[in-house]
Design a protein around this motif. Structure first.
Motif, PDB file in Angstrom:
ATOM      1  N   TRP C 200       0.833  -1.200   0.000  1.00 51.84           N
ATOM      2  CA  TRP C 200       0.000   0.000   0.000  1.00 51.84           C
ATOM      3  C   TRP C 200       0.863   1.244   0.000  1.00 51.84           C
ATOM      4  O   TRP C 200       1.978   1.251   0.529  1.00 51.84           O
ATOM      5  N   SER C 203      -0.998   4.079   4.888  1.00 50.36           N
ATOM      6  CA  SER C 203      -1.912   3.479   5.847  1.00 50.36           C
ATOM      7  C   SER C 203      -2.054   4.444   7.004  1.00 50.36           C
ATOM      8  O   SER C 203      -1.089   5.087   7.413  1.00 50.36           O
ATOM      9  N   MET C 204      -3.267   4.564   7.526  1.00 51.87           N
ATOM     10  CA  MET C 204      -3.437   5.389   8.719  1.00 51.87           C
ATOM     11  C   MET C 204      -2.812   4.667   9.899  1.00 51.87           C
ATOM     12  O   MET C 204      -2.726   3.438   9.927  1.00 51.87           O
ATOM     13  N   THR C 205      -2.368   5.423  10.875  1.00 54.08           N
ATOM     14  CA  THR C 205      -1.827   4.818  12.094  1.00 54.08           C
ATOM     15  C   THR C 205      -2.858   4.987  13.202  1.00 54.08           C
ATOM     16  O   THR C 205      -3.890   4.328  13.171  1.00 54.08           O
ATOM     17  N   TRP C 207      -5.865   6.724  14.482  1.00 53.74           N
ATOM     18  CA  TRP C 207      -6.833   7.562  13.785  1.00 53.74           C
ATOM     19  C   TRP C 207      -6.971   8.938  14.411  1.00 53.74           C
ATOM     20  O   TRP C 207      -7.084   9.940  13.729  1.00 53.74           O
ATOM     21  N   ALA C 247     -10.553   5.646   2.950  1.00 56.24           N
ATOM     22  CA  ALA C 247     -10.986   4.286   3.257  1.00 56.24           C
ATOM     23  C   ALA C 247     -12.048   3.821   2.269  1.00 56.24           C
ATOM     24  O   ALA C 247     -11.993   2.696   1.753  1.00 56.24           O
ATOM     25  N   VAL C 252      -6.445   3.026   1.134  1.00 60.67           N
ATOM     26  CA  VAL C 252      -5.685   2.583   2.309  1.00 60.67           C
ATOM     27  C   VAL C 252      -6.175   1.184   2.646  1.00 60.67           C
ATOM     28  O   VAL C 252      -7.263   0.792   2.212  1.00 60.67           O
ATOM     29  N   PRO C 255     -10.430  -0.532   6.815  1.00 60.51           N
ATOM     30  CA  PRO C 255     -10.457  -0.025   8.189  1.00 60.51           C
ATOM     31  C   PRO C 255     -10.324  -1.137   9.230  1.00 60.51           C
ATOM     32  O   PRO C 255      -9.795  -0.908  10.309  1.00 60.51           O
ATOM     33  N   GLN C 258      -6.039  -1.939   9.487  1.00 69.16           N
ATOM     34  CA  GLN C 258      -5.006  -0.945   9.248  1.00 69.16           C
ATOM     35  C   GLN C 258      -3.648  -1.559   9.543  1.00 69.16           C
ATOM     36  O   GLN C 258      -3.410  -2.072  10.617  1.00 69.16           O
ATOM     37  N   GLY C 260      -0.915   0.146   9.529  1.00 68.95           N
ATOM     38  CA  GLY C 260      -0.324   1.117  10.425  1.00 68.95           C
ATOM     39  C   GLY C 260       1.186   1.050  10.483  1.00 68.95           C
ATOM     40  O   GLY C 260       1.852   0.772   9.483  1.00 68.95           O
ATOM     41  N   ARG C 398     -14.750   3.747   9.416  1.00 69.59           N
ATOM     42  CA  ARG C 398     -15.335   2.444   9.113  1.00 69.59           C
ATOM     43  C   ARG C 398     -16.605   2.559   8.274  1.00 69.59           C
ATOM     44  O   ARG C 398     -17.183   1.554   7.877  1.00 69.59           O
TER      45      ARG C 398
END
Lengths: 291, 274, 431
Positions: C200, C203-205, C207, C247, C252, C255, C258, C260, C398
């Protein structure tokens, strides 16, 4: 002084250490908990403690997080207790039927119960991990894609239940096995001579004889399940979307993260009331089912 | 045909036992893998065996004093067990044999209190311990644990079944009450006391909420909280956290293997007397 | 074995263990001023701090500082309760954003004297915005040790592969929304026949932190000027919508999963946003090439979220302890270049101006965001605010709520907390 009188005086001395401990760490805390539950008490503003009547209870009643906590706890109880009962009883019957190696298998089943909750959570956290986890690795091998064991709302609680079953099933199975072994052989043999089928034998003879033990197992497991805390706290931190944040975790966070001691105590009482109702109901229902 | 069915039953249950065992075996194997192999579960058995994870964990003494946690856990669990056994057996003896006035009612209250969830006590006990200045000392983990009613209840059930004639003989021989208790009654209750001891030890060893709330100093943590702390800071390295898990579990497994017979046998025979 | 022997053996065992424990507890020699220093640096940052403390103890033979680390999650509770019980440490760390709540409990001392008199640390050596965080009326209740902004981390090899190189052929990070989206798409790799990518771009870590880093870019806020909960303002909604759309458009990892930070360090993710303190974890890796830089301009202008570790002293210390505590704080502040090595940005401008600091790629690049950074709101209800943001971002990302609905619900809940605060303590949201 008579012999009996002296004996009972000595008895008081024998009883004293435990009685003191019981009064200090059980009776006194109950009184303090009752007191706290009607007080507004924030640790960060210590001087401000004051009486608020039933306000804490009213607040809980209107608190959406209190209800989401109850929902999560109930879903754990409802999944956990019946599956534990079925699985442990099945295992006990299986063990009872074994002709060789019963003791070794019994020991193996008990072994996971020795792990503490932190170790269990580390181990299963790795099994359940979405990307690096063992279960998904095995699933991929057989051509099934990723399953999000702990982060899918519908799966998180069942996953925690499966872990808990592995962790605690052995002890319950052993208790049930012991009860099975206490059923006198001649009763079973007599019934077999009368031509009773296996299922009828179980339903008419074994089950009623097991009822006191089953009652014990169901009630203790229910009380335990209502107090679930460590597994979700360590595995999911209560997520996803609070689906696994049970009431005990919410009480813990209220009292020890947000410092609201009074509110925490009030919710503890409400949890106790719920447990008491459930335990009584089960007692009644199971007792009646034998009679 | 009958032998086949029997073999099938035995095989099936043995398989179940092995399934239950496998996570623990896997944990031990994985803790002996180098970090590069851990996240790649191609084979359960390590390609390169290493004790590096253990060396790292044990050598990290300043930041995560693992040996110290072990010492704390052994100390707390042993002391708790000793106190619980002493208090509970004496109380059970007083209630069932010395016929303390009101003993029966007291036993009823104890059993009733067992129904109350422990969380209710958490905040008050916490405040109480802070008043006693016991927070952050082992006493906070040891002394409150002696208040639990399970031991008194269980030993009372057992002592009722010990024949009174033996005691009477000892009294006629001039034994003191303490002498009768220590030399006659306790030996007769051996299995029940051993079971209670083992349960208490395991419960204390694995207690998580108590040390989480009552202890501050990292040096005074017991293993479960120490391991959780370690995991929180090294969550990216499974090999290391699993090594701590193995080290935290091994002592208990040794205890289990030493007392295996007692644990399972007496658990079966005493827990269900009524 | 008779029960008496077993009991006796156990008793002897307990006594022996207790003795070992007790003897083991004594640290340091006599005639030293002993100071206890608590913080939540449980990772590699703690290792660096321990080293600095050892050096301080060597250079100051009359003082013995011992450090105690507690995971941040339980740290504040433990600190507060220990201090209220009169058994807390002399020295401790509090995040700038948490000062208002902790101050209320009354155990954090005014340390204005650190900034004046002999051996003073000059106020002008701090950015005014940072210094403001420790000011409460006339008091200054701590000394900011560092600044830890959120920033963008990139995987060098993946950036190059995606064509993000500068004139000299070195990898560079995307700087605006268009580049950021392009980088995300260019880095994604989907194996043939698979539905989901195996690699990817982003990616979110965490939130909440990701969200709060975007909020100032969109000119959002958390509390209105008159101290009311105001999470559902247009800026916040825009920031959360950006995240939820990532998302929704499958740019990414899903949800539920993640990747992360762990995904980033496993090279399955090209870029992540996280604090400068995460650098310490990367330093442990041997085969990872990374660069750090400011968060791309996603909203109206450059900005990010930051916070500071503030060094604090307990109230009511004896003069010796007080003096030794201040000496320790001065020492840490003066040596904050060593602290920077572990993945921090020093709060002192003079330290940031050294060539040594400028040579630290990630730290220096992150520090360029200082002029546009924003701290979380100064509020006594920060813990409750954090929880509500956690919940709202989760619902929106989400896809179970729209960003607007999630933030509106959070506003209602937060206002309840504020109402209670105002009623019980009259402190209001901002001190």
């Amino acid at each position: 002084m008579t012999f009996n009188r002296r004996r009972s005086l000595t008895g008081l001395l024998f009883l004293a250490p435990y009685a003191i401990s019981f009064v200090t760490f059980i009776v006194l805390p109950i009184i303090v908990a009752a007191y706290l539950s009607v007080m507004q008490f924030d640790l960060t503003a210590k001087g401000s403690i004051h009486y608020v009547g039933l306000q804490n209870f009213k607040e809980a009643w209107a608190d959406q997080y209190f209800w989401s906590g109850i929902k999560a706890t109930l879903s754990f109880v409802i999944l956990m207790v019946p599956s534990m009962l079925v699985f442990a009883l099945g295992t006990a019957i299986g063990l009872n039927a074994m002709s060789r190696g019963r003791n070794a298998v019994r020991a193996l089943l008990f072994l996971p119960g020795l792990l503490n909750v932190a170790v269990t959570a580390i181990l299963w956290g790795w099994f359940y991990d979405g990307t690096f986890g063992l279960f998904n690795f095995l699933l991929k091998k057989v051509g099934i894609g990723e399953v999000h064991w702990l982060s899918e709302k519908a799966l998180a609680m069942p996953s925690i239940v499966v872990m808990t079953l592995w962790w605690t099933m052995g002890g319950t199975a052993i208790v049930l096995l012991a009860a099975l072994q206490q059923i006198p052989r001649h009763i079973i043999e007599a019934a077999a001579l009368d031509g009773a089928g296996k299922w009828a034998m179980f339903r008419k003879i074994v089950f009623p004889l097991l009822t006191p033990v089953l009652l014990f197992v169901v009630i203790t497991n229910t009380i335990g399940a209502f107090q679930v805390f460590g597994q979700p706290f360590l595995l999911t931190k209560g997520g996803p979307e609070l689906a696994t944040r049970g009431l005990v975790q919410y009480i813990y966070e209220t009292a020890f993260n947000n410092y609201r001691m009074g509110y925490g105590a009030a919710m503890s009482w409400m949890l106790f009331a719920i447990i008491a109702v459930f335990a009584l109901l089960q007692y009644r229902l199971l007792r009646r089912s034998v009679a | 045909m009958k032998r086949l069915a029997e073999g099938l039953k035995n095989g099936l249950m043995t398989f179940l036992g092995l399934v239950f065992l496998s996570p623990i075996v896997l944990m031990v194997f994985t803790s002996m893998k180098p970090e590069s192999e851990v996240l790649n579960p191609e084979s359960a058995i390590p390609k390169h065996w290493t004790l590096g994870n253990f060396q790292h964990v044990l050598g990290w003494s300043e930041e995560a004093p693992f040996v110290r946690w072990l010492l704390n856990s052994v100390f707390v669990s042993t002391s708790t067990t000793l106190l619980v056994l002493t208090f509970s057996s004496m109380a059970a003896y007083a209630i069932t044999r010395l016929k303390v006035p009101g003993g029966g009612v007291f036993l009823g209250i104890i059993v009733g209190a067992m129904m109350i969830p422990g969380q209710l006590f958490l905040v008050p006990v916490y405040l109480l311990l802070s008043k006693l200045h016991w927070l952050d000392t082992p006493a906070a983990l040891i002394v409150p644990a002696t208040a639990g009613g399970f031991g008194v209840f269980m030993l009372s059930q057992f002592m009722r079944s010990v024949p009174e004639s033996l005691e009477e003989a000892a009294i006629l021989d001039g034994c003191t009450t303490l002498g009768v208790f220590a030399n006659v009654v306790l030996p007769l209750c051996g299995p029940a006391v051993a079971t209670l001891g083992i349960f208490t030890f395991i419960g204390s060893w694995n207690d998580f909420l108590g040390p989480l709330v009552f202890m501050d100093s990292v040096r005074d943590y017991t293993l479960p909280v120490g391991i959780a702390l370690y995991q929180a800071s090294y969550y990216t390295q499974y090999g290391l956290t699993l090594a701590t898990a193995v080290l935290g579990t091994v002592p208990l497994i040794i205890v289990f293997l030493l007392f295996q017979r007692y644990i399972v046998e007496s658990m079966s025979s005493t827990g269900l007397k009524d | 074995m008779s029960p008496k022997a077993v009991f006796g053996g156990m008793l002897a065992f307990c006594v022996i263990l207790g003795t070992i424990r007790a003897n083991d507890t004594v640290i340091g020699g006599r005639k030293k001023t002993e100071l206890s220093f608590w913080n939540g640096w449980t990772g590699p940052d703690g290792t660096a701090m321990l080293k600095m403390i050892r050096e301080f103890n060597t250079e100051n033979p009359d003082v013995e500082v011992s450090m105690q680390r507690i995971e941040w999650a339980t740290y504040y509770n433990k600190l507060m309760v220990a201090e209220l019980n009169q058994r807390g440490p002399e020295l401790f760390v509090i995040h700038a954003s948490t000062l208002p709540r902790m101050r209320r409990a009354g155990f954090v001392s005014d340390v204005s004297d650190l900034y004046s008199g002999a051996g003073a640390i000059r106020e002008s050596d701090f950015d005014p915005y940072v210094l403001d965080q420790v000011k409460f009326g006339k008091e200054k209740i701590g000394l900011p040790l560092d600044i830890h902004p959120q920033g963008l981390y990139g995987n060098v090899d993946m950036l190059k592969e995606a064509g993000f190189v500068d004139a000299r052929g070195n990898a560079r990070l995307p700087v605006n929304r268009e580049e950021f989206m392009r980088a995300i798409r260019a880095m994604m790799k989907t194996p043939k026949g698979d539905a989901t990518p195996s690699v990817w771009g982003y990616s979110m870590t965490m939130w909440r932190n990701n969200f709060m880093s975007l909020v100032p870019q969109f000119d959002g806020h958390y509390l209105s000027k008159d101290g009311r909960a105001d999470l559902a303002n247009p800026g916040n909604i825009a920031a959360l919508t950006f995240m939820a759309d990532l998302a929704k458009n499958k740019l990414v990892p899903p949800p539920e999963n993640q990747l992360g930070w762990v995904g980033y360090r496993q090279k399955k993710v090209g870029m992540v946003v996280d604090g400068v303190y995460m650098l310490g974890d990367l330093l442990r890796l041997e085969d990872m090439k990374y660069i750090g830089g400011p968060i791309p301009i996603i909203g109206n202008h450059a900005a990010t979220m930051a916070d500071s570790h503030v060094l604090c002293v307990k109230t009511g210390l004896s003069p010796e302890k007080r003096e030794a505590s201040e000496r320790f704080i001065r020492y840490l502040s003066a040596h904050s270049i060593d602290w920077a090595k572990a993945g921090q940005v020093p709060a002192r401008k003079s330290v940031r101006d050294t060539p040594e600091f400028r040579a630290m790629q990630v730290q220096y690049a992150f520090s360029k965001q200082i002029p546009t950074m924003e701290y979380p709101p100064r509020s006594t209800v920060l813990f409750e605010l954090d929880f509500e943001i956690d919940h709202a971002t989760e619902m929106a990302i989400r896809g179970d709520e729209t960003p607007t609905a999630a933030l509106k619900a959070a506003t209602v809940n937060l206002q309840k907390v504020l109402d209670r605060e105002n009623k019980d303590y009259g402190t209001g949201a901002t001190p």
